[in-house]
Design a protein around this motif. Sequence first.
Motif, PDB file in Angstrom:
ATOM      1  N   CYS A  50      14.061  57.425  35.838  1.00 22.83           N
ATOM      2  CA  CYS A  50      15.235  58.323  35.471  1.00 22.83           C
ATOM      3  C   CYS A  50      15.499  58.258  34.015  1.00 22.83           C
ATOM      4  N   ASP A  51      16.368  59.028  33.611  1.00 17.87           N
ATOM      5  CA  ASP A  51      16.760  59.449  32.006  1.00 17.87           C
ATOM      6  C   ASP A  51      17.552  58.094  31.889  1.00 17.87           C
ATOM      7  N   SER A  52      18.008  57.947  30.589  1.00 19.11           N
ATOM      8  CA  SER A  52      18.839  56.680  30.278  1.00 19.11           C
ATOM      9  C   SER A  52      20.111  56.594  30.666  1.00 19.11           C
ATOM     10  N   LEU A  53      20.865  57.906  30.897  1.00 22.42           N
ATOM     11  CA  LEU A  53      22.091  57.935  31.602  1.00 22.42           C
ATOM     12  C   LEU A  53      22.045  57.815  33.085  1.00 22.42           C
ATOM     13  N   GLU A  54      20.865  57.674  33.627  1.00 17.64           N
ATOM     14  CA  GLU A  54      20.559  57.619  35.103  1.00 17.64           C
ATOM     15  C   GLU A  54      21.301  58.752  35.857  1.00 17.64           C
ATOM     16  N   LEU A  55      21.326  59.984  35.417  1.00 16.66           N
ATOM     17  CA  LEU A  55      21.903  61.197  35.939  1.00 16.66           C
ATOM     18  C   LEU A  55      20.770  62.200  36.329  1.00 16.66           C
ATOM     19  N   VAL A  56      19.513  61.851  36.107  1.00 13.29           N
ATOM     20  CA  VAL A  56      18.170  62.460  36.394  1.00 13.29           C
ATOM     21  C   VAL A  56      17.115  61.463  36.824  1.00 13.29           C
ATOM     22  N   ALA A  57      16.596  61.758  38.049  1.00 15.84           N
ATOM     23  CA  ALA A  57      15.566  61.134  38.381  1.00 15.84           C
ATOM     24  C   ALA A  57      14.375  61.982  38.774  1.00 15.84           C
ATOM     25  N   ALA A  58      13.058  61.562  38.778  1.00 15.64           N
ATOM     26  CA  ALA A  58      12.033  62.217  38.853  1.00 15.64           C
ATOM     27  C   ALA A  58      10.786  61.423  39.533  1.00 15.64           C
ATOM     28  N   ARG A  59      10.207  62.090  40.517  1.00 18.73           N
ATOM     29  CA  ARG A  59       8.844  61.352  41.073  1.00 18.73           C
ATOM     30  C   ARG A  59       7.630  61.819  40.605  1.00 18.73           C
ATOM     31  N   VAL A  60       6.664  61.275  40.297  1.00 16.90           N
ATOM     32  CA  VAL A  60       5.241  61.799  39.947  1.00 16.90           C
ATOM     33  C   VAL A  60       4.122  61.257  40.905  1.00 16.90           C
TER      34      VAL A  60
END
Length: 137
Positions: A50-60
């Motif tokens: 996730c981004d540093s603000l934990e507003l966006v998450a991703a899975r690879v």
Amino acid sequence: MTDWIGEIGGSAREAQRQGYAGESMRRVTEAVDGFAAEIAALTDESAEGCDSLELVAARVTGDYRVEHVYISPQAMAALDATELGAACQEAIAAARTNMGERLTQRLAGISGDADVPPPMDLSAALDQMRLAVERIR
């Protein structure tokens, strides 16, 4: 976990000792096939970040392809387009870093080598392994 590199090496030495007879080469091929199967299974792994603000998450996936990106409602409200794009990139980079660490640990177990460098391009490595297996057959 099997030390496939040691297994392949031992089988190859035995095949050489036996003059590359059919049965000894079958053992080499089985060891290489087992190793290739475990490497191929790594692409089924996935990791999140996730981004540093934990507003966006991703899975690879195990070959570093983006499988999913989650953008929270808070991100949509708080970030402009440029910031949102940067947050998405940061989340994907974090997921890829996590995947790299996981793959490094898995490869160390498969190869019996604790100092395996992180894979740069797993797809290319798998292609090289497939070519090596074909050359042995």
